[in-house]
Design a protein around this motif. Structure first.
Motif: not given
Length: 346
Positions: A103-106, A180-184, A197-202
């Motif tokens: 639940i953290g922001r990071v 957190a919003e990157v992996v949500t 990292p690739v999925l986040a880059f996409i």
């Protein structure tokens, strides 16, 4: 809540927020000997940095007592949440479960074997504050066997960087920091945790990499080996397709289909000319078989492209389904039962 990831004069000021600023997600599989020292190191580092935090340990079907130790410890500690999976699903599923319950922001991830150093966490957070969405650790001085671990890793990192276009020295390092919003919204399958990292880059994330400490394994044996190579290669092909054609599969299947159809039509017109104008027989010509194959294959590829387009639309428009099943979640002095799609499977 403050808009900044860290206090303005980090690390001097103490954050006074109700929810944790940082969630540390640790997938666990047969690491009972490492757990006491690991949790103490994480807690000490984040307390010294004056950050509100939580530790989310995901037990991935351990058989050495790790789950029971986490259960008991989570009932005592306010900073620990233990997520116990029903069986061993693999590191990707364990990390997905950790992301779901953090639940953290990071969110910071690291391995549970004490090879990653929690002392590096503040440095990753400070780098993240420079405007990045993901900071990946680089085990520049890696303490692993040269032939069975280092060489395959270097080859894999080079290959992944070349295929995906996201150049990172150490895809296999679990020590990473994410907003957190990157992996949500990321749905993880197979061995896709190493391709985060690739999925986040996409998804448009800004990515940085920085050297981190790496220690020799102190307890137990490594769970990774050369047997994972084939699975990683298959997932690399999946990632390549996702990166290039996730929202437009018709562009690849339809293109090859149209090329095959065009070639088949061209050969068919040529054979028709030979038969009707020149008057030569074409029944025994290999070109006739090739023409039929090209036309059939072209139609199939084009149809597959249409089906893939429909599948992608369904994928994007429907809600995701978890790839794991949680038995229970223990933490902060109470027990949480499965929720939000975590169904009990008998």
């Amino acid at each position: 809540m403050s808009q900044s990831l860290l206090p303005e004069d980090y690390p001097a000021n103490l954050l006074t927020v109700d929810e944790p600023e940082v969630s540390v997600v640790v997938p666990i599989y047969n690491e009972v000997e490492s757990l006491p020292q690991l949790l103490e190191a994480i807690a000490t580092t984040l307390k010294q940095s004056h950050l509100n935090y939580e530790i989310v340990c995901v037990d991935d079907g351990s058989r050495d007592g790790s789950a029971e130790w986490l259960r008991q410890e989570a009932l005592k500690r306010a900073d620990l949440r233990a997520v116990l999976l029903r069986r061993n699903y693999g590191q990707t599923a364990a990390m997905a479960a950790g992301f779901k319950h953090a639940i953290g922001r990071v969110i910071v991830t690291l391995d549970g074997d004490l090879q990653n150093d929690p002392a590096d966490i503040p440095r990753l957070l400070a780098k993240l504050e420079e405007g990045y969405d993901l900071v990946s650790g680089w085990r520049k001085q890696r303490q692993d066997a040269a032939l069975t671990r280092l060489l395959p890793s270097k080859i894999a990192n080079w290959l992944i960087s070349r295929v995906t276009g996201v150049v990172i020295h150490d895809y296999g390092c679990s020590l990473k920091a994410y907003r957190a919003e990157v992996v949500t919204d990321l749905n993880l399958y197979g061995e896709l945790h190493r391709f985060l990292p690739v999925l986040a880059f996409i998804e448009g994330a800004r990515i940085a990499e920085m050297p981190v400490l790496h220690h020799s394994r102190r307890f137990g044996q490594s769970k990774y080996g050369l047997g994972r190579t084939f699975r990683v290669l298959m997932d690399l092909l999946t990632i390549f397709f996702i990166k290039k054609f996730l929202t437009r599969p018709m562009h690849v299947f339809g293109l090859f289909g149209l090329l095959a159809i065009a070639a088949g039509v061209g050969l068919g017109l040529y054979l028709t000319f030979v038969k009707l104008v020149i008057g030569e027989p074409i029944g025994d010509r290999p070109l006739l078989i090739l023409t039929v194959l090209l036309l059939t294959t072209g139609v199939q590829l084009f149809s597959f492209g249409l089906l893939a387009e429909l599948s992608m639309r369904t994928y994007h428009e429907s809600q995701g389904r978890p790839i794991y099943r949680v038995r229970e979640v223990i933490g902060a002095g109470h027990v949480q039962r499965p929720r939000n799609g975590d169904k009990t499977v008998l």
